[in-house]
Design a protein around this motif. Structure first.
Motif, mmCIF file in Angstrom:
data_model
loop_
_atom_site.group_PDB
_atom_site.id
_atom_site.type_symbol
_atom_site.label_atom_id
_atom_site.label_comp_id
_atom_site.label_asym_id
_atom_site.label_seq_id
_atom_site.Cartn_x
_atom_site.Cartn_y
_atom_site.Cartn_z
ATOM 1 N N ILE A 136 0.834 -1.200 0.000
ATOM 2 C CA ILE A 136 0.000 0.000 0.000
ATOM 3 C C ILE A 136 0.869 1.249 0.000
ATOM 4 O O ILE A 136 0.565 2.240 -0.674
ATOM 5 C CB ILE A 136 -0.941 -0.003 1.220
ATOM 6 N N SER A 137 1.977 1.198 0.749
ATOM 7 C CA SER A 137 2.859 2.362 0.804
ATOM 8 C C SER A 137 3.465 2.654 -0.565
ATOM 9 O O SER A 137 3.670 3.824 -0.924
ATOM 10 C CB SER A 137 3.973 2.125 1.831
ATOM 11 N N LYS A 138 3.749 1.619 -1.346
ATOM 12 C CA LYS A 138 4.297 1.829 -2.700
ATOM 13 C C LYS A 138 3.274 2.530 -3.586
ATOM 14 O O LYS A 138 3.632 3.403 -4.393
ATOM 15 C CB LYS A 138 4.695 0.485 -3.327
ATOM 16 N N LEU A 139 2.016 2.144 -3.440
ATOM 17 C CA LEU A 139 0.963 2.813 -4.218
ATOM 18 C C LEU A 139 0.839 4.284 -3.815
ATOM 19 O O LEU A 139 0.614 5.149 -4.669
ATOM 20 C CB LEU A 139 -0.371 2.099 -4.020
ATOM 21 N N LEU A 140 0.991 4.561 -2.525
ATOM 22 C CA LEU A 140 0.916 5.941 -2.058
ATOM 23 C C LEU A 140 2.053 6.775 -2.635
ATOM 24 O O LEU A 140 1.873 7.958 -2.943
ATOM 25 C CB LEU A 140 0.955 5.984 -0.530
ATOM 26 N N ILE A 141 3.227 6.171 -2.795
ATOM 27 C CA ILE A 141 4.358 6.879 -3.405
ATOM 28 C C ILE A 141 4.016 7.267 -4.842
ATOM 29 O O ILE A 141 4.320 8.383 -5.298
ATOM 30 C CB ILE A 141 5.628 6.009 -3.356
ATOM 31 N N ILE A 142 3.370 6.360 -5.571
ATOM 32 C CA ILE A 142 2.968 6.648 -6.948
ATOM 33 C C ILE A 142 1.940 7.773 -6.981
ATOM 34 O O ILE A 142 1.991 8.650 -7.852
ATOM 35 C CB ILE A 142 2.409 5.376 -7.628
ATOM 36 N N VAL A 143 1.007 7.763 -6.019
ATOM 37 C CA VAL A 143 -0.006 8.826 -5.943
ATOM 38 C C VAL A 143 0.659 10.178 -5.694
ATOM 39 O O VAL A 143 0.316 11.179 -6.332
ATOM 40 C CB VAL A 143 -1.036 8.518 -4.842
ATOM 41 N N VAL A 144 1.615 10.210 -4.770
ATOM 42 C CA VAL A 144 2.332 11.455 -4.472
ATOM 43 C C VAL A 144 3.095 11.935 -5.704
ATOM 44 O O VAL A 144 3.108 13.138 -6.015
ATOM 45 C CB VAL A 144 3.300 11.250 -3.278
ATOM 46 N N ALA A 145 3.722 11.011 -6.413
ATOM 47 C CA ALA A 145 4.450 11.373 -7.635
ATOM 48 C C ALA A 145 3.495 11.953 -8.675
ATOM 49 O O ALA A 145 3.829 12.932 -9.365
ATOM 50 C CB ALA A 145 5.160 10.147 -8.199
ATOM 51 N N LEU A 146 2.313 11.366 -8.790
ATOM 52 C CA LEU A 146 1.318 11.874 -9.728
ATOM 53 C C LEU A 146 0.890 13.290 -9.354
ATOM 54 O O LEU A 146 0.773 14.169 -10.225
ATOM 55 C CB LEU A 146 0.098 10.953 -9.761
ATOM 56 N N LEU A 147 0.663 13.531 -8.069
ATOM 57 C CA LEU A 147 0.275 14.861 -7.613
ATOM 58 C C LEU A 147 1.355 15.890 -7.946
ATOM 59 O O LEU A 147 1.052 17.026 -8.324
ATOM 60 C CB LEU A 147 0.004 14.851 -6.110
ATOM 61 N N ALA A 148 2.618 15.486 -7.825
ATOM 62 C CA ALA A 148 3.728 16.385 -8.156
ATOM 63 C C ALA A 148 3.727 16.710 -9.645
ATOM 64 O O ALA A 148 3.937 17.863 -10.049
ATOM 65 C CB ALA A 148 5.056 15.747 -7.758
ATOM 66 N N VAL A 149 3.465 15.706 -10.479
ATOM 67 C CA VAL A 149 3.421 15.917 -11.925
ATOM 68 C C VAL A 149 2.253 16.836 -12.299
ATOM 69 O O VAL A 149 2.398 17.739 -13.129
ATOM 70 C CB VAL A 149 3.296 14.566 -12.673
ATOM 71 N N VAL A 150 1.091 16.593 -11.691
ATOM 72 C CA VAL A 150 -0.082 17.435 -11.969
ATOM 73 C C VAL A 150 0.191 18.880 -11.572
ATOM 74 O O VAL A 150 -0.126 19.817 -12.319
ATOM 75 C CB VAL A 150 -1.321 16.905 -11.217
ATOM 76 N N ALA A 151 0.804 19.077 -10.400
ATOM 77 C CA ALA A 151 1.125 20.432 -9.940
ATOM 78 C C ALA A 151 2.105 21.099 -10.897
ATOM 79 O O ALA A 151 1.968 22.292 -11.217
ATOM 80 C CB ALA A 151 1.713 20.376 -8.535
ATOM 81 N N PHE A 152 3.083 20.337 -11.383
ATOM 82 C CA PHE A 152 4.087 20.880 -12.309
ATOM 83 C C PHE A 152 3.452 21.302 -13.630
ATOM 84 O O PHE A 152 3.687 22.418 -14.117
ATOM 85 C CB PHE A 152 5.163 19.816 -12.555
ATOM 86 N N THR A 153 2.642 20.413 -14.212
ATOM 87 C CA THR A 153 2.018 20.727 -15.499
ATOM 88 C C THR A 153 1.018 21.868 -15.378
ATOM 89 O O THR A 153 0.882 22.698 -16.278
ATOM 90 C CB THR A 153 1.312 19.489 -16.079
#
Length: 199
Positions: free
Chosen positions: A147-164
């Motif tokens: 579950i923690s690995k999935l949360l890391i992917i979610v956080v990475a996605l949020l960073a990408v969305v914020a960047f774009t």
């Protein structure tokens, strides 16, 4: 008479998560490689909004291909580990459609990174709940690392969305500023012409 929900519930294709997601990941990888090859070797124009072609390629591989493979594996493996169903039938189809829509929307809505990011976020959160529920239900706490690995992917996605989204806002503000500068230049030219006419 069988309902659509009942038909989907008993569908072999939708009985395990690996079937739709591994198949989807395979086709997505093939299409992406052909498309990327055309862009890289033949200079095919790629309209992907605020992202560069390399950024789009990285995003597609991580949040498109990789998350599909992860979903297919975990939806099947967690069922085997816990003895509890993750997703099957209609819920599995809905999850797969959300993933597919997030991929297709890059072709139709490339200048809406926030909407595209939200689709990916809904997909990952749906997957997270589907994986976490049976693990927590049978108290297999050692599997919480997954579950923690999935949360890391979610956080990475949020960073990408914020960047774009930040790039999008910057581009819009730059265009507005450029328009204001043009107006000021035109006003200055008109004033100069007015004084010349008076002279």
């Amino acid at each position: 008479k069988l309902s659509l929900s009942s038909v989907l519930e008993h569908s072999v294709f939708l009985s395990k998560g690996f079937r739709p997601f591994f198949l989807g990941a395979t086709f997505y990888a093939l299409v992406s490689m052909i498309y990327w090859g055309a862009v890289y070797f033949f200079g095919l124009s790629l309209d992907i909004g605020s992202l560069t072609s390399f950024q789009w390629h990285a995003h597609s591989m991580v949040f498109g291909y990789a998350t599909a493979v992860i979903a297919g594996f975990l939806l099947t493996a967690v069922t085997n580990w816990t003895g509890q169903e993750t997703l099957k039938g209609l819920p599995l189809l809905i999850l797969f459609i959300i993933w597919l829509l997030a991929r297709l929307c890059w072709m139709f809505l490339p200048y809406e990174p926030l909407f595209l990011g939200l689709l990916d976020l809904v997909y990952l959160l749906f997957l997270f709940i589907a994986i976490a529920r049976p693990i927590i239900k049978v108290k297999q706490w050692r599997q919480l690392a997954i579950i923690s690995k999935l949360l890391i992917i979610v956080v990475a996605l949020l960073a990408v969305v914020a960047f774009t989204q930040a790039i999008r806002i910057f581009e819009i503000s730059s265009k507005i500023k450029g328009t204001d500068d043009d107006i000021k230049v035109n006003d200055k030219d008109n004033n100069t012409q007015g004084w010349l006419m008076l002279l």
